[in-house]
Design an enzyme around this catalytic site. Sequence first.
Site, PDB file in Angstrom:
ATOM      1  CD  GLN A  82      -2.724   1.348   2.219  1.00 17.53           C
ATOM      2  OE1 GLN A  82      -2.199   1.871   3.239  1.00 17.53           O
ATOM      3  NE2 GLN A  82      -4.046   1.277   2.339  1.00 17.53           N
TER       4      GLN A  82
ATOM      5  CE1 TYR B 220      -2.661   9.345   7.322  1.00 22.26           C
ATOM      6  CE2 TYR B 220      -4.084   7.647   6.308  1.00 22.26           C
ATOM      7  CZ  TYR B 220      -3.458   8.363   7.367  1.00 22.26           C
ATOM      8  OH  TYR B 220      -3.284   7.569   8.922  1.00 22.26           O
TER       9      TYR B 220
END
Length: 357
Positions: A98, A177
């Site tokens: 990720q 994010y």
Amino acid sequence: MTTLFTRYQLGGLTLPNRVVMAPMTRVRAAAEGLATPSMAAYYAQRATAGLIVSEGVQPSTIGQSNPGTPGLHTDEQVAAWRPVTAAVHANGGRIFAQLMHGGRVSHTDTIGTRPVGPSAVPAVGDVFTPTGPQPAPVPRALDTAEVPEQVESYARAARRATDAGFDGVELHGANGYLISQFLSSNANLRTDGYGGPVAHRIRFAVEAAAATADAVGGHRTGIRLSPGGTFWGVEETEVGELYAALLTELARLDLAYVHIEATTDDEVLVALRRAWPGTLIMNPTLPMGPKQTGREDADRWLGLGADLVSFGRAFIANPDLVERLRAGLPIAPVDEATYYQGGDAGYLTYAAHDYAA
């Protein structure tokens, strides 16, 4: 009949089951963002998952959110990851990295410079730093000319991930994010081509996914999303329209999958399932919410059209989660105090069920 234990073809990978280990930050990396032998053991223990998605990995120095997290932006980091991916593969598993750019969810004490974001709007809450939690700082708003460099950071890290032996990458487009900040209507106050109307707010996500797919192939590229999520203070207007437009553009890239969190109501989520023509991984419960994902949640979403189902916290204390789910065995509880404390306690110390008993 499709069940959690039915095989699934994901690009060039044959998954032996539809159980996905969700990405979970564990802050066990060594200095300079290096993966460790303990991380190799941790992921290898969980290799019976159909697919593992690693903890968030920073694609650049400025993309680091928390101290103690691993990176994929130096040759040394690539070398450190190779024993991890080799251990997973030796145990018969498959693993995606990720790629997580923290954007404004970071601190000068962590990265050595002022964090960046779409606009000069701080995250809500305290961020982790080497000396403990501190209020989130006001980020530096990226100039329009700087945005392509942040887009390209995902592609560069993806190339390094494949060099390190990962089977693919997942862009972290969720949970407040950087990609999520661009999608937001309160973290993103831009008036250029990356802010304002829906078509502009999705642009950064689409460009990051396109650059990554171009670098390593769409079949090796996934993206995680949290429609309507409010992590770190982000808000999104026009949630249904925003994500329908995003999925329409992403569909042109032939990505491996979209990984969606249950951060909005079922009506919107089911509509997004119908709008997305490719593989859907569903995370059926709110990340870090009061309830962990269980077999009933997974079966429900398979019935609603999900192809794969991700489990987070249940994998921490149950390295053999797939077999526990298959046999209807109890799911061991997790010690939350060890989530981020470092070391092997609460990391490598959870045992598999005694199947001989």
